[in-house]
Design a protein around this motif. Structure first.
Motif, PDB file in Angstrom:
ATOM      1  N   ALA A  97       7.846  -1.194  -8.251  1.00 17.59           N
ATOM      2  CA  ALA A  97       7.404   0.128  -7.806  1.00 17.59           C
ATOM      3  C   ALA A  97       6.179   0.580  -8.583  1.00 17.59           C
ATOM      4  CB  ALA A  97       8.541   1.136  -7.963  1.00 17.59           C
ATOM      5  N   ALA A  98       6.209   0.390  -9.892  1.00 17.33           N
ATOM      6  CA  ALA A  98       5.061   0.773 -10.719  1.00 17.33           C
ATOM      7  C   ALA A  98       3.822  -0.018 -10.336  1.00 17.33           C
ATOM      8  CB  ALA A  98       5.397   0.566 -12.193  1.00 17.33           C
ATOM      9  N   SER A  99       4.012  -1.292  -9.952  1.00 11.49           N
ATOM     10  CA  SER A  99       2.866  -2.156  -9.639  1.00 11.49           C
ATOM     11  C   SER A  99       2.135  -1.742  -8.371  1.00 11.49           C
ATOM     12  CB  SER A  99       3.328  -3.616  -9.504  1.00 11.49           C
ATOM     13  OG  SER A  99       4.021  -3.825  -8.268  1.00 11.49           O
ATOM     14  N   VAL A 100       2.809  -0.966  -7.502  1.00 10.68           N
ATOM     15  CA  VAL A 100       2.150  -0.478  -6.286  1.00 10.68           C
ATOM     16  C   VAL A 100       1.971   1.034  -6.332  1.00 10.68           C
ATOM     17  CG1 VAL A 100       2.814  -2.399  -4.798  1.00 10.68           C
ATOM     18  CG2 VAL A 100       4.383  -0.467  -5.067  1.00 10.68           C
ATOM     19  N   GLY A 101       2.082   1.601  -7.529  1.00  6.77           N
ATOM     20  CA  GLY A 101       1.744   2.998  -7.724  1.00  6.77           C
ATOM     21  C   GLY A 101       2.740   4.016  -7.218  1.00  6.77           C
TER      22      GLY A 101
END
Length: 358
Positions: free
Chosen positions: A43-47
């Motif tokens: 989730a963090a990797s796609v903002g």
């Protein structure tokens, strides 16, 4: 407006819901993604702003085993952050939450495998949770968003709002070879998605498959988890293996060999890439049958080898057939054009806004 998105399972679930969640955020709405701990990094990797609700990854069909824990975690979250609308996927737990909160519920999946029977069973198994919350029934979703192209939807599929597939995956520093085609040779991509380390080919070997492909003059790329690259890289020579952003590299490929993941398949369809699919479960088989039935892929059933042929030979023959026959690429481009004509996440978001405002 506050929208709560919920996901479980593999990273693919995060990537699948990310475009709609991003559209909502870009429109000025507040969003939260409720996810299992193993999915927080994706989730963090796609903002996407994400909050952990359970420490372990949930699998489809396990609603009854984890419902109380997941539901209690979601209820605790919504005591301090109350959404105007809930978006869920395969699990029906978010649907129970929306019913308890008395807010609209949107189901957002790629509906390609018949799920009516499993859905009915899951709803029955959630009855204790409904009773615990004082609910007499589980209402139908207020909106069903289907990412599956209409041409691939199975007979009898429920009415749905089609939405355009927009690829979204974790990125990394790009190198020129990732977004440019090799000169004078085909490029073949192999991937097992984010759920598996590598393609499981009983009676076969990845090395043999790579050798068969390179013998045709093709360049081979393997999109895999970092741990797979560390484990298998040394035996594959100069083949590029590791985390390769699939949305970036797909348009440079002439063929992709994969496990039948819906996210993988649609990202390849979106890029117009023919596929050879070796499904690793029943859902993957449904995906493979649909795409192959349209003429945009070939399916190899690894558990039913052809008489007189090894798995390596069947796979290699399928790859040669796709690379030499332009019909597969033509059918894939037709499917890609259909997908591109569907409403964008920003357009579908207007319907979510109307539901929340009603």
């Amino acid at each position: 407006m506050k929208l709560l998105f919920t996901v479980g399972g593999s990273q693919a679930a995060v990537f699948g819901v990310a475009p709609l969640a991003a559209a909502a955020r870009n429109a000025g709405h507040e969003i939260l993604l409720a996810a299992d701990e193993p999915l927080i990094a994706a989730a963090a990797s796609v903002g996407l702003p994400a909050v952990c609700i359970t420490p372990e990854r949930m699998r489809y069909g396990q609603d009854s085993m984890t419902a109380a824990v997941r539901l209690d975690a979601l209820l605790e979250l919504t005591r301090t952050w109350t959404p105007n609308l809930v978006v869920g996927g395969l699990s029906h737990v978010p649907r129970v939450l929306a019913a308890r909160l008395k807010v609209p519920y949107v189901r957002h999946i790629w509906h390609i495998a018949p799920m009516a029977r499993r859905d009915r069973k899951a709803v029955e198994e959630l009855q204790p949770e409904l009773e615990r919350l004082g609910l007499t029934e589980l209402p139908a979703p207020d909106l069903f968003i289907d990412l599956c192209p209409p041409s691939l939807r199975p007979p009898g599929a429920p009415a749905a709002r089609s939405m355009r597939w927009v690829p979204r995956v974790s990125q990394r520093r790009l190198e020129p070879w990732m977004y440019t085609r090799p000169e004078g040779r085909d490029r073949v991509l192999i991937t097992a998605g984010t759920r598996n380390l590598m393609l499981d080919t009983p009676g076969s070997s990845l090395r043999k498959l790579v050798d068969e492909l390179t013998a045709t003059g093709a360049e081979v790329l393997i999109a895999a988890l970092p741990e797979a690259a560390e484990r298998y890289g040394p035996e594959l020579g100069d083949v590029r293996i590791g985390w390769i952003p699939l949305d970036v590299v797909a348009p440079t490929c002439d063929l992709a060999v994969h496990h039948g993941g819906a996210t993988t398949a649609m990202t390849l369809v979106n890029a117009g890439v023919p596929q050879l699919i070796m499904p690793d479960n029943g859902y993957g088989k449904a995906v493979a049958e649909a795409v192959a039935g349209f003429g945009a892929a070939l399916m190899v059933d690894r558990h039913r080898p052809e008489e007189g042929s090894t798995p390596d030979e069947v796979i290699a023959a399928g790859c040669r057939e796709i690379l030499s026959n332009p019909r597969y690429a033509e059918r894939t481009r037709t499917l890609a054009a259909e997908t591109a004509s569907l409403p964008t996440p920003a357009e579908v978001l207007r319907e979510l806004e109307a539901l929340a405002a009603a």
